[in-house]
Design an enzyme around this catalytic site. Structure first.
Site, PDB file in Angstrom:
ATOM      1  N   HIS A   1      -0.338  -3.453  15.019  1.00 57.57           N
ATOM      2  CA  HIS A   1       1.005  -1.977  14.300  1.00 57.57           C
ATOM      3  C   HIS A   1       0.488  -1.334  15.207  1.00 57.57           C
ATOM      4  O   HIS A   1      -0.378  -0.729  16.387  1.00 57.57           O
ATOM      5  CB  HIS A   1       0.285  -1.902  12.861  1.00 57.57           C
ATOM      6  CG  HIS A   1       0.653  -1.296  11.739  1.00 57.57           C
ATOM      7  ND1 HIS A   1       0.904  -0.076  12.509  1.00 57.57           N
ATOM      8  CD2 HIS A   1       1.125  -1.641  10.854  1.00 57.57           C
ATOM      9  CE1 HIS A   1       1.895   0.439  11.448  1.00 57.57           C
ATOM     10  NE2 HIS A   1       1.216  -0.038  10.371  1.00 57.57           N
TER      11      HIS A   1
ATOM     12  N   GLU B   1       5.594  -5.801   8.751  1.00 56.89           N
ATOM     13  CA  GLU B   1       5.050  -5.540   7.321  1.00 56.89           C
ATOM     14  C   GLU B   1       5.908  -4.188   7.257  1.00 56.89           C
ATOM     15  O   GLU B   1       4.841  -2.875   7.277  1.00 56.89           O
ATOM     16  CB  GLU B   1       4.009  -5.425   7.341  1.00 56.89           C
ATOM     17  CG  GLU B   1       3.424  -7.138   7.846  1.00 56.89           C
ATOM     18  CD  GLU B   1       1.495  -7.027   8.391  1.00 56.89           C
ATOM     19  OE1 GLU B   1       1.046  -5.552   8.466  1.00 56.89           O
ATOM     20  OE2 GLU B   1       1.225  -8.454   8.603  1.00 56.89           O
TER      21      GLU B   1
ATOM     22  N   LYS C   1       0.489  -1.474   0.184  1.00 53.09           N
ATOM     23  CA  LYS C   1       0.193  -0.132   0.269  1.00 53.09           C
ATOM     24  C   LYS C   1       0.779   1.322   0.208  1.00 53.09           C
ATOM     25  O   LYS C   1       0.291   2.029  -0.388  1.00 53.09           O
ATOM     26  CB  LYS C   1      -0.772   0.273   0.911  1.00 53.09           C
ATOM     27  CG  LYS C   1      -0.193   0.148   2.375  1.00 53.09           C
ATOM     28  CD  LYS C   1      -1.636  -0.160   3.254  1.00 53.09           C
ATOM     29  CE  LYS C   1      -1.720  -1.428   3.947  1.00 53.09           C
ATOM     30  NZ  LYS C   1      -1.385  -2.396   4.330  1.00 53.09           N
TER      31      LYS C   1
HETATM   32  C1  LIG Z   1      -1.526  -3.686   8.483  1.00 52.04           C
HETATM   33  C2  LIG Z   1      -0.547  -3.420   8.194  1.00 52.04           C
HETATM   34  N1  LIG Z   1       0.787  -3.086   7.635  1.00 52.04           N
HETATM   35  C3  LIG Z   1       1.589  -2.658   7.512  1.00 52.04           C
HETATM   36  C4  LIG Z   1       1.674  -1.363   7.018  1.00 52.04           C
HETATM   37  C5  LIG Z   1       2.581  -0.717   6.379  1.00 52.04           C
HETATM   38  O1  LIG Z   1       2.596   0.085   7.606  1.00 52.04           O
HETATM   39  P1  LIG Z   1       4.273   1.564   7.533  1.00 52.04           P
HETATM   40  O2  LIG Z   1       4.215   1.851   6.251  1.00 52.04           O
HETATM   41  O3  LIG Z   1       4.073   2.346   8.821  1.00 52.04           O
HETATM   42  O4  LIG Z   1       5.071   0.658   8.073  1.00 52.04           O
HETATM   43  C6  LIG Z   1       0.397  -0.605   7.723  1.00 52.04           C
HETATM   44  C7  LIG Z   1      -0.175   1.036   7.041  1.00 52.04           C
HETATM   45  O5  LIG Z   1      -1.250   1.603   6.899  1.00 52.04           O
HETATM   46  C8  LIG Z   1      -1.108  -1.576   7.517  1.00 52.04           C
HETATM   47  O6  LIG Z   1      -2.135  -1.383   8.293  1.00 52.04           O
END
Ligand SMILES: Cc1ncc(COP(=O)(O)O)c(C=O)c1O
Length: 359
Positions: free
Chosen positions: A165, A242, A37
């Site tokens: 998270h 993640e 994402k």
């Molecule tokens: C389920 C989940 N994993 C991983 C991420 C990635 O987080 P970050 O970009 O802070 O590492 C997000 C971000 O919204 C998330 O919702």
């Protein structure tokens, strides 16, 4: 830039690879699943797939993008705790068999549409001080996690782990410490109940120097997290993460052009060809604060930067110190590879910034 025009998001392949390697070196025990994402650009996914990355996908479209990039389904976690039934069956049909959940209703859906899937329960953990709070919307109370894992087992799913998270852009290492302790308690409890839970997914949240490029907040969190991991989990526990922002954020630079100029409120206003509805959407959705740089020298003055749409919400920054700019001048923003083009729109019929990779 002459070839591609503006607005342009230039993603540095070497910076991307360096961030990936840095994460791996910082946490040798943790297997990173890149959070698609943050930036789903095919070239980004391909580079990471070639580096042996695993991936966190939030939708069927992201799963397909990862498979197209050359990574196998076995390297994907479907880490959106709320999934449409069709996405669950679609993921299973593509061979993805690791998913997160945080409610009994979701377990019912997974059991019905992807029987036998390995499932990870996501718990609610403190998100204190993180730029983006995620525990507002996701996660079961830690005290309820065991019951849900037992339920999953009774539904012929395969409960395998716990995830959390701490909130995105987390500069408070204590959030990880608290969350890891909660995960360890659930793991211990699960073993007492003879549930073979052996995955701890520590999520994303790893910070980048958003506001202050001199100080890198990642280094402050690494030692604390590693120490807790070693203290709490023996070698049989598989740790995964993640990271999204950390991997791609510092690799991206947004290049824009001045397309309009005016004097309002005794200040220079510069209208750029990208704005809040485009690659600077992080101003809205990501609480981001960016640095704006011009390719022109000279005495600086307080100036306002605005985007190209007809909406007055589309004001990028007020009170920026910039030299006097001319039409056609370049303004660029470093450190904007994550949650930028990914959350942009084409409001007003304006095309999103083109993403290109550069050495
Ligand atoms: C389920 C989940 N994993 C991983 C991420 C990635 O987080 P970050 O970009 O802070 O590492 C997000 C971000 O919204 C998330 O919702």
């Amino acid at each position: 830039m002459r070839r591609h025009g503006t607005p342009l998001l230039a993603v540095s392949r070497s910076a991307l690879r360096a961030q990936w390697d840095r994460f791996r070196e910082a946490f040798p025990r943790v297997e990173p699943f890149y959070a698609v994402k943050a930036n789903p650009n095919p070239a980004v996914l391909k580079l990471l797939a070639a580096a042996g990355a695993s991936f966190d996908a939030a939708s069927l479209a992201e799963i397909d993008a990862v498979l197209d990039a050359g990574a196998p389904a076995s390297r994907i976690i479907f880490a959106n705790t709320i999934k449409p039934s069709a996405a669950i069956s679609g993921a299973a049909a593509r061979g993805v068999d690791l998913m997160t959940f945080d409610s009994e209703y979701e377990l019912d859906k997974i059991a019905a549409h992807a029987p036998g899937t390995r499932v990870i329960v996501r718990i609610k953990v403190p998100n204190v001080g993180s730029a983006i709070e995620l525990s507002l919307k996701f996660g079961v109370e830690p005290a309820d996690a065991i019951d849900l894992l037992i339920k999953a087992h009774k539904m012929d799913l395969r409960p395998v782990g716990v995830s959390f998270h701490v909130g995105s852009q987390c500069t408070r290492a204590e959030n990880y410490v608290d969350a890891l302790e909660m995960a360890a308690i659930i793991l211990r409890d699960a073993h007492l109940k003879r549930l073979p839970i052996d995955i701890v997914d520590i999520g994303g949240g790893f910070p980048i120097p958003h506001f202050d490029r001199e100080h890198d907040p990642f280094d402050d969190t690494v030692a604390v997290i590693s120490q807790e991991i070693d203290r709490l989990f023996d070698a049989n526990v598989r740790l995964i993460a993640e990271p999204g922002r950390f991997v791609v954020g510092p690799a991206g630079t947004l290049v824009m052009r001045v397309v309009g100029k005016a004097i309002r409120e005794n200040k220079h206003w510069y209208y750029l060809d990208d704005g809040v509805y485009g690659a600077l959407s992080g101003l809205m959705f990501d609480h981001a604060k960016y640095q704006y740089k011009a390719l022109r020298d000279g005495n600086t003055q307080l100036s306002t930067l605005a985007g190209p749409t007809c909406d007055s919400l589309d004001i990028i920054a007020r009170g920026e110190q910039l030299p006097e700019l001319e039409l056609g001048d370049i303004v660029y923003v470093p450190n904007i590879g994550a949650y930028s083009v990914a959350t942009g729109t084409n409001f007003n019929g304006l095309p999103p910034a083109k993403v290109v990779t550069v050495p």
